[in-house]
Design a protein around this motif. Structure first.
Motif, PDB file in Angstrom:
ATOM      1  N   THR A  38       0.595  -1.087   0.381  1.00 33.09           N
ATOM      2  CA  THR A  38       0.188   0.157  -0.167  1.00 33.09           C
ATOM      3  C   THR A  38       0.866   1.383  -0.089  1.00 33.09           C
ATOM      4  O   THR A  38       0.694   2.408  -0.173  1.00 33.09           O
ATOM      5  CB  THR A  38      -0.442  -0.522   1.191  1.00 33.09           C
ATOM      6  OG1 THR A  38       0.165   0.401   2.335  1.00 33.09           O
ATOM      7  CG2 THR A  38      -2.252  -0.940   1.401  1.00 33.09           C
ATOM      8  N   GLY A  39       2.363   1.325   0.278  1.00 35.62           N
ATOM      9  CA  GLY A  39       2.887   2.401   0.647  1.00 35.62           C
ATOM     10  C   GLY A  39       2.906   3.473   1.323  1.00 35.62           C
ATOM     11  O   GLY A  39       3.147   4.355   2.106  1.00 35.62           O
ATOM     12  N   ASP A  40       1.945   2.320   2.212  1.00 32.00           N
ATOM     13  CA  ASP A  40       1.124   3.357   4.016  1.00 32.00           C
ATOM     14  C   ASP A  40       1.688   3.262   5.059  1.00 32.00           C
ATOM     15  O   ASP A  40       2.115   0.948   5.186  1.00 32.00           O
ATOM     16  CB  ASP A  40       0.060   3.516   3.996  1.00 32.00           C
ATOM     17  CG  ASP A  40      -0.560   4.164   3.065  1.00 32.00           C
ATOM     18  OD1 ASP A  40      -0.013   5.000   2.648  1.00 32.00           O
ATOM     19  OD2 ASP A  40      -1.826   4.043   2.817  1.00 32.00           O
ATOM     20  N   GLY A  59     -10.920  -6.414   5.256  1.00 29.91           N
ATOM     21  CA  GLY A  59     -11.763  -4.878   5.027  1.00 29.91           C
ATOM     22  C   GLY A  59     -10.228  -4.393   4.662  1.00 29.91           C
ATOM     23  O   GLY A  59      -9.290  -4.199   5.216  1.00 29.91           O
ATOM     24  N   LEU A  60     -10.882  -2.778   3.171  1.00 32.94           N
ATOM     25  CA  LEU A  60      -9.921  -2.343   3.464  1.00 32.94           C
ATOM     26  C   LEU A  60      -9.948  -1.107   3.777  1.00 32.94           C
ATOM     27  O   LEU A  60     -11.510  -0.747   4.506  1.00 32.94           O
ATOM     28  CB  LEU A  60      -9.767  -1.614   1.198  1.00 32.94           C
ATOM     29  CG  LEU A  60     -10.103  -2.996   0.331  1.00 32.94           C
ATOM     30  CD1 LEU A  60     -10.076  -2.862  -0.057  1.00 32.94           C
ATOM     31  CD2 LEU A  60      -8.125  -3.898   0.837  1.00 32.94           C
ATOM     32  N   THR A  61      -9.222  -0.256   4.422  1.00 35.58           N
ATOM     33  CA  THR A  61      -9.171   1.214   5.188  1.00 35.58           C
ATOM     34  C   THR A  61     -10.096   2.367   4.006  1.00 35.58           C
ATOM     35  O   THR A  61     -10.291   2.291   2.607  1.00 35.58           O
ATOM     36  CB  THR A  61      -7.220   2.176   4.977  1.00 35.58           C
ATOM     37  OG1 THR A  61      -6.605   0.493   6.048  1.00 35.58           O
ATOM     38  CG2 THR A  61      -7.916   2.996   5.930  1.00 35.58           C
ATOM     39  N   HIS A  64      -7.764  -7.060  -1.329  1.00 37.98           N
ATOM     40  CA  HIS A  64      -6.705  -7.320  -0.460  1.00 37.98           C
ATOM     41  C   HIS A  64      -5.684  -9.383  -0.405  1.00 37.98           C
ATOM     42  O   HIS A  64      -5.253  -9.226   0.291  1.00 37.98           O
ATOM     43  CB  HIS A  64      -8.429  -8.256   0.263  1.00 37.98           C
ATOM     44  CG  HIS A  64      -8.059  -8.935   1.136  1.00 37.98           C
ATOM     45  ND1 HIS A  64      -7.508  -9.143   2.254  1.00 37.98           N
ATOM     46  CD2 HIS A  64      -8.706 -10.809   0.930  1.00 37.98           C
ATOM     47  CE1 HIS A  64      -6.907 -10.429   3.018  1.00 37.98           C
ATOM     48  NE2 HIS A  64      -7.800 -11.301   2.170  1.00 37.98           N
ATOM     49  N   ALA A  65      -6.607  -9.225  -1.410  1.00 39.07           N
ATOM     50  CA  ALA A  65      -5.716 -10.852  -1.651  1.00 39.07           C
ATOM     51  C   ALA A  65      -3.531 -10.003  -1.812  1.00 39.07           C
ATOM     52  O   ALA A  65      -3.273 -11.002  -1.257  1.00 39.07           O
ATOM     53  CB  ALA A  65      -6.469 -11.013  -2.971  1.00 39.07           C
TER      54      ALA A  65
END
Length: 467
Positions: free
Chosen positions: A401-403, A429-431, A453-454
């Motif tokens: 994600t880079g986060d 669940g995605l942010t 998610h995968a």
């Protein structure tokens, strides 16, 4: 090494797998030999074990309680824990709840997001690792549970009584980034005997029902009340009180039976955003100055729980810096002419003792003529930020994600509770993602979201596997 995108070759297989698994009704049922949680749940377990075997994995079925597929070698085990059971369908669906319908980029049906979608994704992530030939010094095990939604996760108690406990694990059964705190959670049932004789009872509660186990906050509560023993002036006053309530609706069943339905209200300072319907009904009934056939229970609920969120009147308010403050939820109530009970959920901080909290509640309830029964107790989880599982999953999350992976806390429970503080909830669940109607009608997943998610899930599994 970043490998997350490698799983996209299995997008179509993942979509079909989720759809087919959703079509299996896997709610807790009548136990059968080798099927401790019923035939439906067992069918879901058999489906996943067969699919895993067809993909080239060795699989194990631990007496129908749980199973696993495994990859790699070594003495240690890392694991991903998923569950195949679901809550009941409930009402209000506009799509077939067991249809597994693939439409407009979604898969729709009970369990699509909780937790069958992530279960299928995890299996194909394991397959991707096998395809790439990536190995480490430990085995990676995908564990399929069958009793997460009911009875305190007894499936994994049985499983880990016979199988090796992983040194690191995650459960893709919440959201991102990482939940390293799960508050202790107790379901406590309050009940009482009828203490009022027919000559003392003024307002007879024929039935009182609110809430269900699918939702945390009850949206409605309905009371069927006999006004036959009230005087004319009491009837008039009662009608006037009802008419003043903005959250009550009224119908009649004959000349002397009133049916009231209370709704919930939005409250800005509530941890769930609402004051529940049971509280509203109990508050109204206790505020009329009339004796009922269930006074002990109702007045205990009103005076010691009510609209409070922190357990102050129960004498159990507490907090810590890891998990915040204790929270009390009145979840269900059920009364008729013979029995009355209410279920309360207490979520307590990780640094406090659940046994002490329960003892305090039990003692206070006893003084009010109310019995308590602990029906479920999930002990808290706290995994420090320096634990290898958090270090590795944080690395995976940032690579994809880079986060930075922020550490979060929850009051709900995942299989991380069975990992003895060596596991966390990580995904699915995605942010900032959409509400997928978990435990509600028209549950679904977006296929694109599931594939995002995968990528994270695969990278996380890779980080657990390698040194």
């Amino acid at each position: 090494m970043i490998i997350g995108k490698e799983i996209h070759k299995y997008r179509d297989a993942i979509t079909v797998g989720i759809s087919e698994l959703v079509q299996i009704r896997s709610i807790m049922g009548t136990p059968e030999p080798g099927k401790p949680f019923g035939a439906g749940v067992d069918r879901a377990l058999q489906y996943m074990l067969s699919l895993a075997e067809s993909l080239g994995f060795e699989v194990t079925n631990v007496d129908g309680y749980a199973g696993h597929a495994e990859y790699g070698q070594g003495e240690e085990i890392a694991a991903v824990l998923v569950h195949l059971d679901t809550v009941e369908e409930g009402e209000g669906w506009t799509f077939p709840p067991l249809g597994g319908l693939i439409e407009n980029g979604r898969i729709i049906g009970r369990g699509a997001s909780d937790n069958k979608g992530p279960a299928v994704v995890a299996l194909y992530a394991l397959k991707t690792l096998m395809d790439l030939g990536i190995t480490g010094n430990r085995r990676l095990r995908l564990i399929f549970g069958t009793n997460e939604e009911e009875s305190g996760m007894k499936d994994l108690d049985y499983y880990f009584g016979r199988e090796q406990l992983p040194v690191m694990a995650f459960a893709p059964d919440a959201g991102y980034p990482i939940f390293n705190v799960e508050m202790g959670s107790m379901n406590v049932v309050f009940s009482s005997e009828q203490e009022s004789s027919s000559t003392k009872t003024q307002l007879t509660i024929l039935s009182l029902k609110g809430g269900n186990m699918l939702t945390l906050i009850p949206e409605t509560c309905t009371a069927s009340l006999s006004l036959a023993q009230l005087t004319d002036s009491q009837v008039a006053n009662f009608h006037a009180a009802v008419n003043l309530q903005t959250n009550l609706s009224v119908t009649y069943d004959g000349s002397s039976v009133m049916v009231l339905t209370a709704g919930s209200e939005l409250l800005a300072d509530s941890p769930t955003g609402s004051r529940n319907a049971i509280v509203n009904m109990v508050t109204f009934l206790c505020g009329q100055g009339l004796t009922t056939n269930w006074d002990s229970l109702l007045h205990f609920l009103h005076s010691k729980i009510g609209a409070e969120k922190g357990g102050q009147s129960l004498g159990i308010a507490c907090s810590d810096s890891f998990s915040g403050a204790l929270v009390v939820y009145l979840r269900t109530i059920s009364c008729d002419l013979h029995r009355a009970e209410a279920l309360c959920n207490i979520r307590y901080p990780v640094s406090h003792d659940g046994a002490g909290i329960l003892s305090a509640v039990d003692g206070l309830a006893g003084k009010h003529g109310v019995r308590t029964e602990l029906t479920r107790h999930l002990h808290p989880v706290y995994v420090p930020e320096t634990h290898p599982v958090i270090v590795r999953l944080s690395r995976a999350y940032k690579k994809i994600t880079g986060d930075e992976a922020v550490l979060l806390r929850m009051g709900a429970g995942t299989y991380a509770r069975k990992m003895r503080n060596n596991g966390v909830a990580f995904g699915a669940g995605l942010t900032g993602g959409v509400d997928t109607h978990v435990h509600q009608a028209d549950e679904f997943v977006f296929i694109d979201d599931m594939m995002q998610h995968a990528e994270i899930c695969l990278q996380g599994m890779y980080e657990l596997l390698i040194d």
